[in-house]
Structures are given as C-alpha cells and as structure tokens.
Design a protein around this motif. Sequence first.
Motif, PDB file in Angstrom:
ATOM      1  N   MET A   1       0.873  -1.321   0.048  1.00  0.00           N
ATOM      2  CA  MET A   1      -0.150   0.278   0.024  1.00  0.00           C
ATOM      3  C   MET A   1       0.999   1.284   0.105  1.00  0.00           C
ATOM      4  SD  MET A   1      -2.804  -1.677  -0.084  1.00  0.00           S
ATOM      5  CE  MET A   1      -3.854  -0.266  -0.216  1.00  0.00           C
ATOM      6  N   TYR A   2       0.557   2.229  -0.798  1.00  0.00           N
ATOM      7  CA  TYR A   2       1.237   3.447  -0.830  1.00  0.00           C
ATOM      8  C   TYR A   2       0.808   4.135   0.653  1.00  0.00           C
ATOM      9  CZ  TYR A   2       1.812   3.834  -5.734  1.00  0.00           C
ATOM     10  OH  TYR A   2       1.978   3.518  -7.109  1.00  0.00           O
ATOM     11  N   PRO A   3       1.988   5.027   0.920  1.00  0.00           N
ATOM     12  CA  PRO A   3       2.011   5.736   2.353  1.00  0.00           C
ATOM     13  C   PRO A   3       1.191   6.840   2.105  1.00  0.00           C
ATOM     14  CG  PRO A   3       3.988   6.194   1.303  1.00  0.00           C
ATOM     15  CD  PRO A   3       3.365   5.043   0.604  1.00  0.00           C
ATOM     16  N   GLU A   4       0.479   7.599   2.729  1.00  0.00           N
ATOM     17  CA  GLU A   4      -0.508   8.731   2.946  1.00  0.00           C
ATOM     18  C   GLU A   4       0.545   9.687   1.917  1.00  0.00           C
ATOM     19  OE1 GLU A   4      -3.765  11.284   3.913  1.00  0.00           O
ATOM     20  OE2 GLU A   4      -3.328   9.094   4.621  1.00  0.00           O
TER      21      GLU A   4
ATOM     22  N   THR B   1      13.180   1.692 -13.096  1.00  0.00           N
ATOM     23  CA  THR B   1      12.775   0.453 -12.474  1.00  0.00           C
ATOM     24  C   THR B   1      11.345   0.478 -12.523  1.00  0.00           C
ATOM     25  OG1 THR B   1      14.533   0.660 -11.059  1.00  0.00           O
ATOM     26  CG2 THR B   1      12.687  -0.703 -10.244  1.00  0.00           C
ATOM     27  N   GLN B   2      10.666  -0.741 -12.968  1.00  0.00           N
ATOM     28  CA  GLN B   2       9.501  -0.768 -13.003  1.00  0.00           C
ATOM     29  C   GLN B   2       8.679  -1.715 -11.958  1.00  0.00           C
ATOM     30  OE1 GLN B   2       7.732  -1.550 -16.891  1.00  0.00           O
ATOM     31  NE2 GLN B   2       9.045  -0.228 -17.901  1.00  0.00           N
ATOM     32  N   VAL B   3       7.484  -1.187 -11.426  1.00  0.00           N
ATOM     33  CA  VAL B   3       6.719  -2.253 -10.482  1.00  0.00           C
ATOM     34  C   VAL B   3       5.207  -2.076 -11.179  1.00  0.00           C
ATOM     35  CG1 VAL B   3       7.985  -1.843  -8.576  1.00  0.00           C
ATOM     36  CG2 VAL B   3       6.222  -0.211  -8.865  1.00  0.00           C
ATOM     37  N   ILE B   4       4.553  -3.115 -10.539  1.00  0.00           N
ATOM     38  CA  ILE B   4       3.222  -3.462 -11.061  1.00  0.00           C
ATOM     39  C   ILE B   4       2.198  -2.317 -10.563  1.00  0.00           C
ATOM     40  CG2 ILE B   4       1.441  -5.143 -11.850  1.00  0.00           C
ATOM     41  CD1 ILE B   4       3.724  -6.949 -11.074  1.00  0.00           C
ATOM     42  N   GLY B   5       1.419  -1.861 -11.185  1.00  0.00           N
ATOM     43  CA  GLY B   5       0.234  -0.930 -10.366  1.00  0.00           C
ATOM     44  C   GLY B   5      -1.036  -1.710  -9.958  1.00  0.00           C
ATOM     45  N   ALA B   6      -1.964  -1.457  -9.590  1.00  0.00           N
ATOM     46  CA  ALA B   6      -3.041  -2.079  -9.103  1.00  0.00           C
ATOM     47  C   ALA B   6      -4.144  -1.885  -9.868  1.00  0.00           C
ATOM     48  CB  ALA B   6      -3.341  -1.417  -7.669  1.00  0.00           C
ATOM     49  N   GLN B   7      -5.148  -2.796  -9.632  1.00  0.00           N
ATOM     50  CA  GLN B   7      -6.411  -2.475 -10.663  1.00  0.00           C
ATOM     51  C   GLN B   7      -7.707  -2.070  -9.837  1.00  0.00           C
ATOM     52  OE1 GLN B   7      -6.194  -6.505 -11.870  1.00  0.00           O
ATOM     53  NE2 GLN B   7      -4.921  -6.307 -13.613  1.00  0.00           N
ATOM     54  N   ASP B   8      -8.624  -1.915 -10.594  1.00  0.00           N
ATOM     55  CA  ASP B   8      -9.933  -1.435  -9.917  1.00  0.00           C
ATOM     56  C   ASP B   8      -9.995  -0.663  -8.831  1.00  0.00           C
ATOM     57  OD1 ASP B   8     -11.156  -3.398 -11.913  1.00  0.00           O
ATOM     58  OD2 ASP B   8     -10.875  -5.176 -10.524  1.00  0.00           O
ATOM     59  N   HIS B   9     -10.522  -0.945  -7.742  1.00  0.00           N
ATOM     60  CA  HIS B   9     -10.698  -0.023  -6.702  1.00  0.00           C
ATOM     61  C   HIS B   9      -9.390   0.464  -5.814  1.00  0.00           C
ATOM     62  CE1 HIS B   9     -11.047  -3.871  -4.393  1.00  0.00           C
ATOM     63  NE2 HIS B   9     -10.689  -3.028  -3.389  1.00  0.00           N
ATOM     64  N   LEU B  10      -8.363  -0.443  -6.318  1.00  0.00           N
ATOM     65  CA  LEU B  10      -7.366   0.024  -5.503  1.00  0.00           C
ATOM     66  C   LEU B  10      -6.012   0.670  -6.422  1.00  0.00           C
ATOM     67  CD1 LEU B  10      -6.598  -3.608  -3.584  1.00  0.00           C
ATOM     68  CD2 LEU B  10      -7.190  -1.298  -2.716  1.00  0.00           C
ATOM     69  N   LYS B  11      -6.598   1.020  -7.620  1.00  0.00           N
ATOM     70  CA  LYS B  11      -5.575   1.776  -8.553  1.00  0.00           C
ATOM     71  C   LYS B  11      -5.425   3.103  -7.917  1.00  0.00           C
ATOM     72  CE  LYS B  11      -5.248   3.110 -13.234  1.00  0.00           C
ATOM     73  NZ  LYS B  11      -5.227   2.313 -14.394  1.00  0.00           N
ATOM     74  N   GLY B  12      -3.953   3.515  -8.117  1.00  0.00           N
ATOM     75  CA  GLY B  12      -3.528   4.482  -7.268  1.00  0.00           C
ATOM     76  C   GLY B  12      -3.246   4.391  -5.856  1.00  0.00           C
ATOM     77  N   LYS B  13      -3.427   3.282  -5.248  1.00  0.00           N
ATOM     78  CA  LYS B  13      -3.475   3.258  -3.659  1.00  0.00           C
ATOM     79  C   LYS B  13      -2.426   2.223  -3.460  1.00  0.00           C
ATOM     80  CE  LYS B  13      -8.272   4.219  -3.073  1.00  0.00           C
ATOM     81  NZ  LYS B  13      -9.585   3.885  -2.727  1.00  0.00           N
ATOM     82  N   MET B  14      -1.952   1.427  -4.445  1.00  0.00           N
ATOM     83  CA  MET B  14      -0.851   0.471  -3.896  1.00  0.00           C
ATOM     84  C   MET B  14       0.101   0.113  -5.250  1.00  0.00           C
ATOM     85  SD  MET B  14      -2.856  -3.419  -4.160  1.00  0.00           S
ATOM     86  CE  MET B  14      -1.414  -3.972  -5.058  1.00  0.00           C
ATOM     87  N   PHE B  15       1.113  -0.696  -5.083  1.00  0.00           N
ATOM     88  CA  PHE B  15       1.779  -1.116  -6.151  1.00  0.00           C
ATOM     89  C   PHE B  15       2.295  -2.591  -5.785  1.00  0.00           C
ATOM     90  CE2 PHE B  15       4.944   0.976  -2.889  1.00  0.00           C
ATOM     91  CZ  PHE B  15       5.956  -0.107  -2.960  1.00  0.00           C
ATOM     92  N   ARG B  16       2.697  -3.307  -6.792  1.00  0.00           N
ATOM     93  CA  ARG B  16       3.105  -4.683  -6.539  1.00  0.00           C
ATOM     94  C   ARG B  16       4.797  -4.823  -7.218  1.00  0.00           C
ATOM     95  NH1 ARG B  16      -1.398  -7.371  -9.950  1.00  0.00           N
ATOM     96  NH2 ARG B  16      -1.358  -5.584 -11.241  1.00  0.00           N
ATOM     97  N   VAL B  17       5.320  -5.763  -6.352  1.00  0.00           N
ATOM     98  CA  VAL B  17       6.625  -6.212  -6.756  1.00  0.00           C
ATOM     99  C   VAL B  17       6.583  -7.557  -6.989  1.00  0.00           C
ATOM    100  CG1 VAL B  17       8.939  -6.188  -5.922  1.00  0.00           C
ATOM    101  CG2 VAL B  17       7.551  -4.157  -5.130  1.00  0.00           C
ATOM    102  N   GLY B  18       7.150  -7.962  -8.285  1.00  0.00           N
ATOM    103  CA  GLY B  18       6.971  -9.335  -8.645  1.00  0.00           C
ATOM    104  C   GLY B  18       8.538  -9.830  -8.168  1.00  0.00           C
ATOM    105  N   SER B  19       8.380 -11.191  -7.618  1.00  0.00           N
ATOM    106  CA  SER B  19       9.474 -11.783  -7.461  1.00  0.00           C
ATOM    107  C   SER B  19       9.796 -13.277  -8.148  1.00  0.00           C
ATOM    108  CB  SER B  19       9.512 -11.912  -5.730  1.00  0.00           C
ATOM    109  OG  SER B  19       8.310 -12.882  -5.470  1.00  0.00           O
ATOM    110  N   MET B  20       9.409 -13.448  -9.055  1.00  0.00           N
ATOM    111  CA  MET B  20       9.383 -14.541  -9.963  1.00  0.00           C
ATOM    112  C   MET B  20      10.206 -14.366 -11.364  1.00  0.00           C
ATOM    113  SD  MET B  20       5.348 -14.749 -11.124  1.00  0.00           S
ATOM    114  CE  MET B  20       5.402 -15.661 -12.750  1.00  0.00           C
TER     115      MET B  20
END
Length: 112
Positions: free
Chosen positions: A38-41, A57-76
Amino acid sequence: RWNRCQSLSKGVQNLFLDLGFDLLADVSQRSDTVTAIMYPEGIDDQWRSDLKEKYHTQVIGAQDHLKGKMFRVGSMGTTTVEEMIEGCRRMIACFNEMGHTLPNVDVASYFA
C-alpha cells in the motif's frame, strides 16, 4: 527456483514492513510471486511514473478500486537477488525524493 522466489518475496515483505508500509494481503495469504504494498499517505501512482522515468525501474500498479493506492513487486521469473536489492534501493530513493522520507536500512541484509 521456488526457493529463490520465496526468498525474494520474504525479503521484499520484511523490508517494506520494517520501513512502515502496510501490505495488502494478510500474512496467511501472501504470495511468493508478487507482493502488494500500500502507498503511504500522500503518495500515488506518480511515484511509479517517477520510478520508471528517473530510476529505470518498473513495478506493477493496482487494478479496479485499488488503482493509485498500491503497487506490486514481482519476485518470480529470472529476477536475481542482486536485481531485487538494487530495485528496492531505487524504490526507497524514489520515495525519499517524493518527500516520503524513509529510514536508512541495509537493503541487502533482507535478502541474505
């Protein structure tokens, strides 16, 4: 490969938790392939844009109602420990640059 993915995800999870971030998933539901943070305030997807443009450097964004509220870091895939350490350092630097000052931590120690 599974052990490496698990080690990378645990490193990311523990690092960002220690930095004061909230993770989306409950501890019993966390993935070894992607970590949702989750993004901080005061931070939104502009951070992801800056991370890509300024830090290459790229990370994945969120979808739907979480768009702009969090990011995702892949580890695979073929992500190495060294790449993950460098990526996390860049993420921290980008947060600091955007005015969200984070404590100085030894990022590499989370992936030892």
